[in-house]
Design an enzyme around this catalytic site. Structure first.
Site, PDB file in Angstrom:
ATOM      1  N   SER A   1      36.603  27.323  33.783  1.00 47.47           N
ATOM      2  CA  SER A   1      35.452  28.183  34.064  1.00 47.47           C
ATOM      3  C   SER A   1      35.987  29.493  34.603  1.00 47.47           C
ATOM      4  CB  SER A   1      34.506  27.529  35.081  1.00 47.47           C
ATOM      5  OG  SER A   1      35.175  27.282  36.302  1.00 47.47           O
TER       6      SER A   1
ATOM      7  N   SER B   1      39.075  36.583  34.503  1.00 52.01           N
ATOM      8  CA  SER B   1      40.340  36.632  33.758  1.00 52.01           C
ATOM      9  C   SER B   1      41.523  36.152  34.586  1.00 52.01           C
ATOM     10  CB  SER B   1      40.606  38.053  33.218  1.00 52.01           C
ATOM     11  OG  SER B   1      39.548  38.490  32.386  1.00 52.01           O
ATOM     12  N   ARG B   2      41.264  35.324  35.582  1.00 54.76           N
ATOM     13  CA  ARG B   2      42.290  34.784  36.460  1.00 54.76           C
ATOM     14  C   ARG B   2      43.013  35.868  37.270  1.00 54.76           C
ATOM     15  NH1 ARG B   2      39.632  30.991  35.421  1.00 54.76           N
ATOM     16  NH2 ARG B   2      40.317  28.936  34.707  1.00 54.76           N
ATOM     17  N   LEU B   3      42.404  37.048  37.356  1.00 58.33           N
ATOM     18  CA  LEU B   3      42.981  38.133  38.158  1.00 58.33           C
ATOM     19  C   LEU B   3      42.347  38.106  39.542  1.00 58.33           C
ATOM     20  CD1 LEU B   3      43.139  40.946  35.447  1.00 58.33           C
ATOM     21  CD2 LEU B   3      44.974  39.442  36.251  1.00 58.33           C
TER      22      LEU B   3
END
Length: 219
Positions: A13, A196-198
């Protein structure tokens, strides 16, 4: 074939959080910032917001982890209580360093604490123990925590013996092998999920006379 939605690699997610975490959002010290986030977790109605993963390691460096409950915190550190003879208790005393993780996933937040472990003052243990439900106080005497039991009846028999000893009312002192442990932070990381996993990761690191150093970490 197992569908991708069931396989661990297929479960994902995105953290669609509009507002990130910047240096200007933070308090000058970890304690004030943790107090804010903990209040947010309580206000959000998270189940057991004081639940935290505790990682310890034995004298040879082999790690173990489990979920415990935070029972107090202040500028000195974060406190939980346990049987000192349990796995976590014996490891924390033999190798006095630990890590704590608060997984506040519904808020896309985590807090990660690393630091030394020290026993709390006995008076603090006695004060907290007296506030526990009577059944929990009896259970602390009855359970040889982390030791192998031949069956459930052994534990139930031990509990009945403790009930006979202390009765239905009156004071119950904490067992001599039971008490509090404080994790004294050396670093405290505040993690805010982003797209975006940032993710945003801002860490307090203990400095010298200048107090706490705040650093941004790459996600």
């Amino acid at each position: 074939m197992t569908p991708d939605t069931v396989r661990p690699a297929g479960i994902r997610s995105d953290y669609a959080v509009d507002r990130g975490l910047s240096r200007t959002d933070l308090a000058p010290d970890w304690y004030t910032q943790f107090d804010r986030w903990f209040a947010d977790a309580v206000a959000a109605g998270l189940p057991e917001p004081n639940a935290m993963m505790l990682a310890t390691a034995d004298a040879t460096g082999r790690p173990s982890g489990r979920t415990v409950l935070l029972k107090g915190y202040d500028e000195r550190g974060l406190v939980f209580f346990t049987n000192y003879g349990s796995r976590k208790g014996s490891e924390a005393l033999a190798n006095p360093y630990a890590s704590l993780v608060f997984p506040w996933f519904p808020m896309s937040r985590q807090v990660v604490v690393c630091g030394a472990v020290e026993p709390v003052d006995r008076a603090e243990t006695e004060e907290y123990f007296a506030s526990r439900p009577r059944g929990s106080r009896l259970g602390a005497w009855a359970s040889p925590q982390s030791r192998v039991l031949p069956d459930r009846e052994t534990l139930d028999t031990s509990f009945r013996a403790v009930v006979d000893r202390f009765g239905d009312q009156g004071p119950i002192p904490p067992p001599p092998h039971w008490g509090g442990l404080r994790v004294v932070p050396e670093t405290v990381e505040f993690w805010q999920g982003r797209t975006s996993r940032l993710h945003d990761r801002l860490r307090y690191r203990r400095g010298d006379e200048q107090g706490w150093i705040i650093e941004r970490l790459a996600p």
